[in-house]
Motif scaffolding. Structure first.
Motif, PDB file in Angstrom:
ATOM      1  N   UNK A 204      -2.817   8.721  -4.273  1.00  0.00           N
ATOM      2  CA  UNK A 204      -4.244   8.422  -4.143  1.00  0.00           C
ATOM      3  C   UNK A 204      -4.681   8.789  -2.719  1.00  0.00           C
ATOM      4  N   UNK A 205      -5.071  10.033  -2.483  1.00  0.00           N
ATOM      5  CA  UNK A 205      -5.349  10.482  -1.111  1.00  0.00           C
ATOM      6  C   UNK A 205      -6.487   9.744  -0.422  1.00  0.00           C
ATOM      7  N   UNK A 206      -7.575   9.481  -1.162  1.00  0.00           N
ATOM      8  CA  UNK A 206      -8.722   8.827  -0.519  1.00  0.00           C
ATOM      9  C   UNK A 206      -8.371   7.400  -0.101  1.00  0.00           C
ATOM     10  N   UNK A 207      -7.722   6.671  -0.982  1.00  0.00           N
ATOM     11  CA  UNK A 207      -7.346   5.295  -0.654  1.00  0.00           C
ATOM     12  C   UNK A 207      -6.270   5.277   0.439  1.00  0.00           C
TER      13      UNK A 207
ATOM     14  N   UNK B 150       4.376   8.502  -3.271  1.00  0.00           N
ATOM     15  CA  UNK B 150       5.557   8.743  -4.085  1.00  0.00           C
ATOM     16  C   UNK B 150       6.402   9.731  -3.289  1.00  0.00           C
ATOM     17  N   UNK B 151       7.355   9.243  -2.510  1.00  0.00           N
ATOM     18  CA  UNK B 151       8.092  10.099  -1.578  1.00  0.00           C
ATOM     19  C   UNK B 151       7.147  10.559  -0.484  1.00  0.00           C
ATOM     20  N   UNK B 152       7.013  11.876  -0.328  1.00  0.00           N
ATOM     21  CA  UNK B 152       6.077  12.425   0.654  1.00  0.00           C
ATOM     22  C   UNK B 152       4.743  12.804   0.008  1.00  0.00           C
TER      23      UNK B 152
ATOM     24  N   UNK C 107       0.817  -1.216   0.000  1.00  0.00           N
ATOM     25  CA  UNK C 107       0.000   0.000   0.000  1.00  0.00           C
ATOM     26  C   UNK C 107       0.852   1.268   0.000  1.00  0.00           C
ATOM     27  N   UNK C 108       1.999   1.227   0.668  1.00  0.00           N
ATOM     28  CA  UNK C 108       2.877   2.399   0.640  1.00  0.00           C
ATOM     29  C   UNK C 108       3.423   2.652  -0.759  1.00  0.00           C
TER      30      UNK C 108
END
Length: 193
Positions: free
Chosen positions: A57-60, A51-53, A45-46
């Motif tokens: 995909x903010x919601x997921x 991608x770095x900081x 998941x990471x």
């Protein structure tokens, strides 16, 4: 090693202790598999979400973070429950002892093994943090950094005298690192040559 292997084989082959040992093995395998799945899932998941900081995909990413927080809440509840059981065992073992306090050092230790290691770990953590964050040393470091930053505009003769009194009174072991005026003059002369 022979004794450990012999005891393990005996406990596993003896018909009265076999169910207890099998239950222990099942719990151990279940916890191990669960932790491995959690670690693998977190790594996947990471890579997918970040991608770095930057979150791709903010919601997921938020949903997966909530799931992991639920996981940590369950682990914390389990830890608290196991600690309550350990403390109850200690209370039951030392219930009739009027010669020792319940929360004194050495209570709950059986040989070299301690039933509840959390108080010791707490003390170690507290002392290690306190040793590196002493208020006098922080104040002295701040004064030196301000002197480096502002140069001649920071501090005057009176402030310097107060700093020397402060260091001498509260941290006398730092006196040996003080540069005397003679050494400064010698350094200035050597720089000019």
């Amino acid at each position: 090693i022979f004794v450990i292997v012999s005891v393990a084989v005996f406990l596993f082959s003896y018909h009265i202790t076999r169910p207890v040992v099998l239950n222990f093995i099942v719990v151990f395998i279940g916890i191990g598999v669960t932790i491995i799945i959690k670690i693998l899932l977190a790594m996947i998941l990471d890579k997918f979400n970040y991608q770095g900081f930057y979150r791709k995909h903010p919601m997921f990413a938020n949903f997966s973070n909530v799931c992991f927080e639920c996981w940590h809440l369950a682990i914390t509840s389990g830890f608290v429950l196991s600690r309550v059981i350990k403390l109850l065992a200690i209370v039951l073992l030392y219930a009739g002892r009027y010669d020792q306090q319940l929360l004194a050092n050495g209570i709950g230790e059986i040989g070299m093994k301690s039933l509840d290691t959390f108080p010791h770990l707490f003390k170690v953590d507290l002392l290690s943090i306190d040793a590196h964050r002493h208020p006098y040393i922080e104040r002295l470091g701040m004064m030196y950094m301000m002197k480096l930053r502002h140069g001649r505009n920071f501090g005057n003769r009176a402030g310097s005298t107060w700093r020397l009194l402060f260091v001498t009174a509260l941290m006398p072991w730092l006196r040996k690192y003080r540069i005397s005026e003679e050494e400064e003059k010698e350094d200035d002369l050597s720089d000019k040559r």
